[in-house]
Design an enzyme around this catalytic site. Structure first.
Site, mmCIF file in Angstrom:
data_model
loop_
_atom_site.group_PDB
_atom_site.id
_atom_site.type_symbol
_atom_site.label_atom_id
_atom_site.label_comp_id
_atom_site.label_asym_id
_atom_site.label_seq_id
_atom_site.Cartn_x
_atom_site.Cartn_y
_atom_site.Cartn_z
ATOM 1 N N LYS A 40 0.824 -1.199 0.000
ATOM 2 C CA LYS A 40 0.000 0.000 0.000
ATOM 3 C C LYS A 40 0.862 1.254 0.000
ATOM 4 O O LYS A 40 0.433 2.315 -0.371
ATOM 5 C CB LYS A 40 -0.872 0.043 1.270
ATOM 6 N N GLY A 41 2.105 1.107 0.464
ATOM 7 C CA GLY A 41 2.945 2.274 0.737
ATOM 8 C C GLY A 41 3.210 3.203 -0.437
ATOM 9 O O GLY A 41 3.504 4.379 -0.246
ATOM 10 N N GLU A 100 7.565 1.544 -6.341
ATOM 11 C CA GLU A 100 7.704 1.069 -4.963
ATOM 12 C C GLU A 100 8.057 2.254 -4.055
ATOM 13 O O GLU A 100 8.765 3.176 -4.466
ATOM 14 C CB GLU A 100 8.813 0.003 -4.961
ATOM 15 N N ASP A 101 7.547 2.241 -2.847
ATOM 16 C CA ASP A 101 7.887 3.327 -1.917
ATOM 17 C C ASP A 101 9.349 3.242 -1.507
ATOM 18 O O ASP A 101 10.120 4.179 -1.672
ATOM 19 C CB ASP A 101 6.947 3.333 -0.691
ATOM 20 N N ASP A 104 14.260 -1.852 0.216
ATOM 21 C CA ASP A 104 14.977 -2.051 1.473
ATOM 22 C C ASP A 104 15.902 -3.263 1.325
ATOM 23 O O ASP A 104 16.954 -3.153 0.704
ATOM 24 C CB ASP A 104 13.916 -2.224 2.568
ATOM 25 N N LYS A 132 17.005 2.374 -0.013
ATOM 26 C CA LYS A 132 17.798 2.185 1.215
ATOM 27 C C LYS A 132 18.941 1.245 0.880
ATOM 28 O O LYS A 132 18.885 0.049 1.186
ATOM 29 C CB LYS A 132 16.924 1.503 2.273
ATOM 30 N N PHE A 153 14.136 4.419 9.431
ATOM 31 C CA PHE A 153 12.748 4.012 9.213
ATOM 32 C C PHE A 153 11.931 5.267 8.940
ATOM 33 O O PHE A 153 11.947 6.209 9.731
ATOM 34 C CB PHE A 153 12.181 3.244 10.414
ATOM 35 N N ASP A 160 3.641 3.872 6.169
ATOM 36 C CA ASP A 160 3.050 3.754 7.508
ATOM 37 C C ASP A 160 3.986 3.166 8.543
ATOM 38 O O ASP A 160 5.021 2.591 8.228
ATOM 39 C CB ASP A 160 1.820 2.834 7.445
ATOM 40 N N ARG A 166 0.230 7.511 7.072
ATOM 41 C CA ARG A 166 0.234 7.494 5.599
ATOM 42 C C ARG A 166 -0.180 8.839 5.023
ATOM 43 O O ARG A 166 0.192 9.206 3.915
ATOM 44 C CB ARG A 166 -0.728 6.422 5.064
#
Ligand code: 5GP
Ligand code: MG
Length: 177
Positions: A40-41, A100-101, A104, A132, A153, A160, A166
């Site tokens: 969802k990010g 993609e947000d 990682d 990241k 983070f 979120d 969000r």
């Protein structure tokens, strides 16, 4: 206590997105693109990017579970919870760009790349709002990068912590103490 610290302002994000969209517009001009939002990010990043694209584009939505639903740590088990409408072999002639947000460990994207390869698109690429790079566990290349960050983070702008934050209009680091 949760402490939020501004990392990327709305203005900085807008400026980066203008530049990213310019690169993407140049790359995919004259091609058939399916822009795939990783839920969802990525919702905010996806919609802001989408409206900067100046060619016809299809959209699709996928969802994976990687981070245990309620934590700040990634698990290596990636599960596909939602797929696009195109099945195996059905993306012939089309290009895929994942939105993609955060990239990682790279586990989620590795899983998605492998799954989408079976649909046989012309190409599969990745745009990440935040890369990241200091946390990577598997080799995943982010083709278009909004911001590079070693590790922290972050929340806001669609992202979120336990389903909160969000709606914040910018990106913040979150620390819990
Ligand atoms: P990966 O599979 O690359 O380890 O994890 C990718 C997913 O974990 C990202 O799509 C994102 O949803 C989540 N994630 C990774 N880092 C962060 C972070 O700093 N903040 C938030 N909110 N989610 C993160
Ligand atoms: Mg994500």
């Amino acid at each position: 206590m949760a402490t939020l610290t501004l990392l990327f302002s709305k203005e900085e994000i807008d400026t980066r997105l203008d530049a990213l969209a310019k690169e993407i517009n140049a790359e995919y001009a004259g091609k058939e693109l399916v822009l795939v939002c990783v839920l969802k990010g990525a919702i905010v990043f996806f919609s802001e990017l989408l409206r900067r694209l100046d060619f016809d584009v299809e959209v699709g939505f996928v969802r994976v579970a990687s981070y245990g639903l309620h934590g700040m740590e990634s698990s290596n088990q990636v599960q596909l919870l939602q797929d696009i409408e195109y099945g195996e072999g059905e993306l012939a002639g089309k290009h895929v760009l994942f939105v993609e947000d955060i990239v990682d460990t790279g586990q989620s994207m590795q899983h998605l790349f492998a799954h989408f390869a079976k649909k046989k698109p012309e190409s599969i690429k990745l745009v990440g709002l935040v890369d990241k790079y200091g946390r990577r566990q598997v080799e995943i290349h982010t083709d278009f990068v909004g911001f590079r960050m070693e590790d922290a983070f972050v929340v806001g702008y669609g992202m979120d912590y336990m389903e909160r934050y969000r709606n914040l209009p910018a990106v913040y680091t979150l620390s819990l103490d």
